[in-house]
Structures are given as C-alpha cells and as structure tokens.
Design a protein around this motif. Structure first.
Motif, PDB file in Angstrom:
ATOM      1  N   SER A 175      -0.343  -7.887  -8.261  1.00 29.75           N
ATOM      2  CA  SER A 175      -0.209  -7.397  -7.279  1.00 29.75           C
ATOM      3  C   SER A 175       0.106  -5.688  -7.389  1.00 29.75           C
ATOM      4  CB  SER A 175       1.448  -7.642  -7.168  1.00 29.75           C
ATOM      5  OG  SER A 175       1.504  -9.139  -6.805  1.00 29.75           O
ATOM      6  N   HIS A 176       0.522  -5.249  -8.824  1.00 31.68           N
ATOM      7  CA  HIS A 176       0.744  -3.928  -9.671  1.00 31.68           C
ATOM      8  C   HIS A 176      -0.254  -3.788  -9.791  1.00 31.68           C
ATOM      9  CE1 HIS A 176       5.333  -5.001 -11.704  1.00 31.68           C
ATOM     10  NE2 HIS A 176       5.293  -4.970 -10.191  1.00 31.68           N
ATOM     11  N   ARG A 177      -2.136  -3.607  -9.744  1.00 32.46           N
ATOM     12  CA  ARG A 177      -2.673  -3.557  -9.953  1.00 32.46           C
ATOM     13  C   ARG A 177      -3.584  -2.889  -8.462  1.00 32.46           C
ATOM     14  NH1 ARG A 177      -3.485  -6.695 -14.404  1.00 32.46           N
ATOM     15  NH2 ARG A 177      -5.081  -8.472 -12.941  1.00 32.46           N
ATOM     16  N   MET A 178      -3.435  -4.050  -7.689  1.00 29.88           N
ATOM     17  CA  MET A 178      -4.221  -3.310  -6.190  1.00 29.88           C
ATOM     18  C   MET A 178      -3.024  -2.433  -5.528  1.00 29.88           C
ATOM     19  SD  MET A 178      -3.848  -6.669  -2.951  1.00 29.88           S
ATOM     20  CE  MET A 178      -4.735  -7.255  -4.199  1.00 29.88           C
ATOM     21  N   LEU A 180      -2.543   3.117  -3.446  1.00 33.79           N
ATOM     22  CA  LEU A 180      -1.850   4.574  -3.050  1.00 33.79           C
ATOM     23  C   LEU A 180      -2.581   5.484  -4.323  1.00 33.79           C
ATOM     24  CD1 LEU A 180       1.807   3.558  -5.570  1.00 33.79           C
ATOM     25  CD2 LEU A 180       1.262   4.190  -3.353  1.00 33.79           C
ATOM     26  N   ALA A 181      -3.532   5.106  -5.172  1.00 34.85           N
ATOM     27  CA  ALA A 181      -4.563   5.858  -5.087  1.00 34.85           C
ATOM     28  C   ALA A 181      -5.398   6.032  -4.214  1.00 34.85           C
ATOM     29  CB  ALA A 181      -5.207   5.708  -6.986  1.00 34.85           C
ATOM     30  N   GLN A 182      -5.861   5.755  -3.474  1.00 34.37           N
ATOM     31  CA  GLN A 182      -6.966   5.842  -2.259  1.00 34.37           C
ATOM     32  C   GLN A 182      -5.964   6.883  -1.321  1.00 34.37           C
ATOM     33  OE1 GLN A 182      -7.754   2.302  -0.653  1.00 34.37           O
ATOM     34  NE2 GLN A 182      -9.585   1.750  -2.635  1.00 34.37           N
ATOM     35  N   ALA A 183      -4.746   6.426  -0.908  1.00 38.16           N
ATOM     36  CA  ALA A 183      -4.541   7.318  -0.158  1.00 38.16           C
ATOM     37  C   ALA A 183      -3.575   8.577  -1.145  1.00 38.16           C
ATOM     38  CB  ALA A 183      -2.711   6.551   0.067  1.00 38.16           C
ATOM     39  N   TYR A 184      -3.546   8.630  -2.115  1.00 41.57           N
ATOM     40  CA  TYR A 184      -3.877  10.396  -2.465  1.00 41.57           C
ATOM     41  C   TYR A 184      -5.028  10.375  -2.428  1.00 41.57           C
ATOM     42  CZ  TYR A 184       1.247   8.660  -4.205  1.00 41.57           C
ATOM     43  OH  TYR A 184       2.049   8.339  -4.899  1.00 41.57           O
TER      44      TYR A 184
END
Length: 219
Positions: free
Chosen positions: A144-147, A152-156
């Motif tokens: 879940s943390h990896r997902m 978040l990386a895609q949003a940034y």
C-alpha cells in the motif's frame, strides 16, 4: 467341650487377622511401588484388594471384640491381642489413605507435565502462524505504501508539467508584447486598418440600404 469352642473360635479369628495383615503388607508394597513410579494409571484390583482386606479385618476385629465380651474368664493376653489387632488395623487404614494421596499427587504431577509438553509442542506452531500473519500484514502495508508513493510521484510530475507549461506561455506572451512594442507605429497602423474596416462597412451598409429603397420604390 463347651469351654474349648470359644478358644478355638478366637484362635481361628486371630489366624485370619494375622494372615490378612500380612496380605495387606504385600499389597501396600505393590501400591507404594506404583505411587513412586508416578504412573498415570493404576491397576484397580490393587486398591480394591486393599479395601477388601481392611474391611474383612474390621469385621474380624469386631468378632474378636464380641467374643471377648462374651467370655467372662478372658485372659489379659486376649485383651492385648484385640488391642493390638485394632492398632495395626488403624495404622494400615492411615497408611492406605497416605499412599492414595501420594499416588493422586503423582497422577496430577504427571498430567501437569503432559499438559506442559503439549503446550510447548503446540507453542512453536502458534508462534509460526502468528509470525506468518504478521509478515503478510507487513507485506500488505508495504505494498500500500509503494502504491501511495507511486500515485504521489505521478501527481507531483503532473503539477511540475503544468508549471512548466504555464511558464512557457508566460514567456511566449512576453515575447509577443516585446515584439509588438519593438515595431514603430505598429499599433497605429493596426488602429487605422480597424478604422478603415469600420468605415467600409458603414459605406457598404448605406449602399445596400439605398438599393433596397430604390427597389422598393420602383417595384
């Protein structure tokens, strides 16, 4: 003949009492060995034989007592023998109770050890099952943390892309403004063109109106 009968009966009862006393001693030896070995199960015939022997001895002691009471000329030896039989019987009854208590304690101890062994044998399985469950939960949380990190990386990245596009548009607007200001009279020429377009539109509208009026008048 009548005086010999009580004596004979007394001797017979005394012999039976002594034989049963010896038999009880032998049974006690077997019973004590079982108790010292901490066995989980005991042959019930041993306890039953001891109880039967003690019961018969009690009956014999009672018969001796009745015989002594009915014999007005009883000797002191008979009185002593009866007292001794009662004393030995009481000692054996106490010894039987003690051995039974020791054997029961041995049984309880053996059952406790067996229960502890079962718990020790079962405990690693419980720990292993619990550890496996913790590992599965940990892996699920890590997934879940990896997902979440990926989202978040895609949003940034999307936010940064919007920022770059906004900066590019701002630079393009500035260039257009700078280019317009760098050409002398460009704004004035554009203004004149717009004025001429408006004038031509008015003239065209007047001509069309006049043609319509003439058509209506002559028609």
């Amino acid at each position: 003949m009548s005086s010999a009968t009580p004596t004979t009966a007394w001797a017979t009862l005394r012999n039976q009492s002594r034989r049963l006393e010896e038999e009880t001693d032998v049974l006690f030896s077997r019973y004590s060995a079982l108790a010292s070995e901490s066995v989980s199960s005991v042959d019930e015939t041993v306890e039953s034989s001891i109880r039967d022997s003690l019961m018969r001895r009690g009956q014999i002691v009672e018969s001796l007592s009745i015989s002594l009471d009915s014999d007005s000329g009883a000797s002191a030896a008979k009185t002593h023998q009866l007292a001794r039989s009662r004393e030995i019987l009481a000692d054996h009854e106490r010894e039987f109770a003690r051995l039974k208590a020791n054997l029961q304690q041995s049984r309880n101890h053996a059952n406790l050890l067996s229960s502890v062994r079962q718990d020790i044998k079962y405990e690693p399985k419980v720990k292993s099952s619990t550890s496996d469950q913790f590992l599965r939960e940990h892996e699920s949380i890590s997934s879940s943390h990896r997902m979440t990190d990926s989202i978040l990386a895609q949003a940034y990245e999307t936010r940064d892309e919007f920022g770059r596009q906004r900066a590019a548009l701002s630079r393009m607007n500035m260039r257009l403004l700078n280019s317009a200001s760098s050409i002398p009279g460009l704004n004035k020429i554009i203004g004149k063109i717009n004025t001429r377009k408006k004038r031509d539109s008015v003239i065209l509208a007047v001509i069309i109106s006049m043609c319509i009026c003439v058509f209506l008048f002559w028609g």
